[in-house]
Design an enzyme around this catalytic site. Structure first.
Site, PDB file in Angstrom:
ATOM      1  N   HIS A  41       5.800   0.670   1.869  1.00 12.15           N
ATOM      2  CA  HIS A  41       6.058   1.744   0.904  1.00 12.15           C
ATOM      3  C   HIS A  41       4.799   2.612   0.835  1.00 12.15           C
ATOM      4  O   HIS A  41       4.041   2.576  -0.137  1.00 12.15           O
ATOM      5  CB  HIS A  41       6.399   1.181  -0.472  1.00 12.15           C
ATOM      6  N   SER A  99      -2.978   3.772   0.325  1.00 10.69           N
ATOM      7  CA  SER A  99      -3.196   2.603   1.190  1.00 10.69           C
ATOM      8  C   SER A  99      -3.202   2.954   2.677  1.00 10.69           C
ATOM      9  O   SER A  99      -4.022   2.389   3.423  1.00 10.69           O
ATOM     10  CB  SER A  99      -2.163   1.514   0.883  1.00 10.69           C
ATOM     11  N   ASP A 168       4.447  -2.617  -1.429  1.00  7.87           N
ATOM     12  CA  ASP A 168       4.047  -2.007  -2.707  1.00  7.87           C
ATOM     13  C   ASP A 168       5.199  -1.143  -3.218  1.00  7.87           C
ATOM     14  O   ASP A 168       5.126   0.090  -3.215  1.00  7.87           O
ATOM     15  CB  ASP A 168       2.773  -1.170  -2.483  1.00  7.87           C
TER      16      ASP A 168
END
Length: 285
Positions: A41, A99, A168
């Site tokens: 994600h 991320s 996530d």
């Protein structure tokens, strides 16, 4: 799905997730073999904390903003702060790395990243961010489905024995999301059992987490622990009091690294009654 991570970029939950992510990357890259990472994600990969979404919530002020103010007073967090500073040097003083950006920053030339994002606008932004980086493949698709399609990883003639799967999700329907995440982890572990898996989760009502954590102990991982950061007392049902990371097959000594940083995060970001927790759910045999 209506979730947009831009509203929450740089908040206390992002700080915990990204501190853990960098610690995992450092452990994986300590050995020369190539590493594969799947970010299920991924979001847009890069955020601006001066845009309308971030200013509307102001959440970053209680996360990365507070750590930036403390600066060198937080030695356990220097690794994370250096990465954020590198992002800002490249993209401006209000940038914050998601991320995928942190993964690309921390990993090496021989490593590969698959970043999955279902929302078309976010996926387009993700592609733009990594247009010149051959290590990063952007997949505009559902992240859970990608775990089935992309694991075990093989790119060309390279089979990846080591790596990470980061999950996530937005938790728009919290209890149902736990079901989806645990099912995805079980299936992924069957395909790529030697990888490290990291699942971020919010903490609102503590009792709602207990069935999830009990079920997590039954996953076919060699070892499992949770690392949690509570920035508010653990007694309010009206807000997200903290968040945690469920870590399966964690790298050696990752728990020790997080035990050093979690107290520093509580001291920097927590209000009175804040706390941290690191518990092994299943220790390696």
């Amino acid at each position: 799905m209506n979730y947009r991570h831009a509203f929450h970029a740089g908040n206390h939950a992002d700080v915990l997730k990204h501190v853990a992510l960098l610690a995992i990357c450092d452990a994986l890259t300590a050995k020369p073999a190539p590493v594969f990472v799947l970010d299920s994600h991924a979001g847009r990969g890069l955020y601006r904390l001066d845009d309308d979404a971030a200013r509307r919530t102001g959440e970053a002020a209680g996360g990365i903003g507070r750590l930036i103010e403390l600066g060198r007073q937080c030695p356990p967090l220097e690794r994370y702060l250096r990465a954020v500073q590198a992002c800002r040097m490249a993209h401006g003083s209000h940038a914050y790395p998601g991320s995928p950006w942190l993964l690309a920053h921390a990993l090496r030339e021989q490593d590969r990243i698959a970043a999955c994002e279902l929302q078309a606008e976010e996926a387009a932004a993700l592609r733009q961010t990594f247009a010149g980086d051959h290590r990063v493949a952007v997949h505009a698709r559902d992240g859970y489905a990608a775990l089935k399609a992309l694991l075990p990883p093989r790119i060309g003639d390279t089979r990846f024995g080591r790596g990470l799967v980061l999950i996530d999700p937005p938790y728009e329907a919290q209890l149902e999301e736990f079901d989806h995440a645990l099912a995805a982890l079980r299936s992924a572990l069957e395909r790529w059992p030697q990888a490290t898996y990291a699942l971020w989760y919010p903490i609102k009502r503590r009792r709602s987490l207990q069935p999830f954590l009990r079920r997590a102990t039954n996953l076919p991982a060699r070892s499992t622990f949770v690392a949690e950061l509570m920035v508010h007392p653990d007694d309010s049902p009206l807000r997200m009091n903290g968040s945690g990371m469920l870590l399966l097959n964690p790298p050696w000594r990752l728990d020790i690294a997080l035990k050093t940083t979690l107290p520093a995060l509580v001291a920097a970001l927590g209000e009175p009654g804040a706390s941290w927790r690191l518990d092994w759910l299943k220790a390696a045999a």
